[in-house]
Design a protein around this motif. Structure first.
Motif: not given
Lengths: 176, 360
Positions: A115-116, A147, B236
């Motif tokens: 996603r980043q 993000q 994350d």
């Protein structure tokens, strides 16, 4: 808008190169990027009648590329594979420095969570706003912000002096 | 050598791509459209047959569409709780109803179903009664509490976006709160609506309207699900299950961006491509066999021990729906063949997750 093949062909001719480049940055492999765009365009072709405005087609395709890329990378990660990608060959002399930096960028992008990586490409390559990026990813603007910040921090850590992101730092010293 | 990110990405993206095969794209798209039409036709003629085990399956009907078993029989409160939408029909293992609009997205409550059509209208479906209850955004996102009659969504109004809570058991709106346009409804649980606003999470008490902010122990984590005091956050590279006054439970190694908690919050599953169920008190994975299916993903909890699963033995289909019992490590096939993935994901198919599968 009916499923007008001519209009769809026109859209593909106009936008496929740009979509392939963005897909390449997301997945780091030319062949994979082409597969990704082909799959996304198939979905766009199916959805063509309800997209109403041809301008929606690009947003729809971009979303399909992004969500499919994230899914692919999550599968790889979950299977224990590392997404190394096929990056440009290193060169000697001439443009060696430039190619080295490009190589470093692709390697660094490959190390970001999916996603980043998508957020970085959408925000800083596609020049989408935070809101547009949130719409593509189906998340809130705040998530895009967090993000983005995390992604830029990692890129800076991975690339060091090769990458200048001072223009992306706010006056408060916080990453964009 | 120092370069700007934008410049660097422009250069890095300058690779040699082969010309796109437009004929292959349109041919694949045409195949999807044909298969989708075919599967919708089959679904409209489908009958529901109950097996000796009490589990129901879809089977091809005679085509007369008049089989009594195809009529709406109300919410299966003592059934599996499974539901799926095909075209304008909502199906459960014990019946189906033509709601009169394309079901782009739907959710289940204790009382009935709530659907969104392709014009973003929100509808309440209780038994055979279908009526409009609101409007939502172009990309629908409903959240519901399956232990009550409550459902929530974001509603655009001339005065701005509002978070709306409708209670099907009371047949009225019970809360409407102005929220910013950068808001996302996350969960509805035990009379509280969880929303994300500009990266921060607020809880809105449905009855009193009181609001307060919550956050994860991990900075930047995204709230995915809430049930019975358990909150699932996505960091994350890992997931956290947090409860008041207890240390977070870490869940590692899962691919997926959506989490579903059981009603008591004791178990969680994710939209990974293999069935992954975890104990939220320990973070340990609970094994459930799905035979030789190459794809299996939990999408809804039917109760605290049974999870609904979409699955397939190949990457293309046919798509099956299973009901898997965690404690017994068994799965029962509820719907054997809904068609292939391509046609289902291309439109006209809905699972009770509150969003359109086309938007995923």
């Amino acid at each position: 808008m009916a499923r007008d093949r001519a209009a769809f062909a026109e859209f593909v001719a106009a936008r496929s190169s740009a979509l392939q480049r963005a897909a390449y940055l997301m997945v780091g492999d030319v062949g994979l990027a082409q597969d990704l765009v082909q799959e996304a365009l198939t979905k766009t072709y199916v959805a063509w009648p309800r997209l109403r405005d041809p301008a929606n087609a690009e947003a729809y395709t971009r979303k399909a590329i992004t969500t499919t890329a994230i899914t692919w990378f999550r599968k790889r990660s979950w299977n224990g594979e590392r997404a190394t990608g096929a990056v440009p060959d290193r060169a000697t002399g001439g443009h060696a420095d430039a190619l080295d930096v490009r190589h470093s960028l692709m390697q660094a992008l490959a190390q970001l969570p999916p996603r980043q990586r998508a957020v970085i490409v959408l925000r800083f390559y596609e020049d989408l706003t935070e809101r547009q990026t949130a719409e593509v990813l189906g998340c809130a603007v705040g998530t895009v912000k967090s993000q983005t910040s995390a992604g830029l921090t990692k890129l800076r850590d991975l690339m060091g002096d090769e990458l200048d992101i001072h223009d992306l730092v706010t006056s408060e010293g916080v990453l964009a | 050598m120092t370069e700007k990110l934008k410049t660097l990405m422009d250069r890095a993206a300058d690779a040699d791509f082969a010309a796109l095969d437009l004929d292959a794209v349109t041919a694949a798209g045409d195949r999807v459209v044909r298969r989708r039409r075919a599967v919708m036709g089959v679904a409209s003629l489908a009958a529901v047959a109950v097996l000796g085990s009490g589990v129901a399956v879809l089977a091809s009907g005679s085509g007369d569409g008049a089989d009594d078993r195809t009529r709406w029989t109300g919410v299966p409160v003592d059934g599996s709780g499974m539901s799926w939408g095909v075209g304008e029909e909502l199906h459960t293992p014990v019946g189906s109803v033509d709601v009169g609009h394309l079901v782009r997205a739907h959710v289940r409550t204790r009382v009935g179903f709530v659907t969104v059509d392709d014009a973003a209208n929100v509808w309440s479906v209780i038994g055979g009664e279908v009526r409009p209850i609101g409007q939502t955004q172009a990309t629908p996102h409903l959240v519901s509490d399956t232990e009550t009659g409550q459902v929530a969504w974001l509603e655009p109004t001339p005065g701005g976006v509002r978070a709306v809570v409708h209670d099907q058991s009371l047949d009225r709106r019970v809360r409407s709160v102005p929220v910013g346009k950068d808001t996302r409804v996350v969960a509805l649980d035990s009379g509280a609506l969880y929303v994300e606003r500009d990266g921060k999470y607020d809880v809105i008490d449905v009855e009193s309207g009181d609001q307060w902010q919550i956050g994860s122990s991990e900075s930047g984590a995204e709230l995915l699900a809430v049930e019975n005091g358990a909150l699932v956050w996505s960091g994350d590279d890992r997931y956290l299950v947090e409860r008041d006054a207890t240390a977070p439970v870490v869940i590692d190694g899962v691919a997926g961006s959506v989490a579903m908690l059981s009603p008591d919050g004791s178990r969680v599953t994710f939209d990974a491509d293999e069935l992954r169920v975890y104990d939220t008190m320990t973070g340990k994975r609970l094994e459930i066999g799905v035979d030789d299916r190459v794809f299996a993903s939990g999408y809804e909890w039917l109760d605290n021990d049974r999870v609904a699963v979409i699955a397939s033995r190949s990457g293309t289909g046919p798509v099956e729906l299973l009901a898997c019992e965690v404690s017994a490590d068994t799965c029962v096939q509820v719907v054997p063949d809904l068609g292939g993935f391509d046609e289902l994901m291309a439109g006209g198919f809905s699972l009770p997750v509150g969003t359109s599968l086309e938007d995923e």
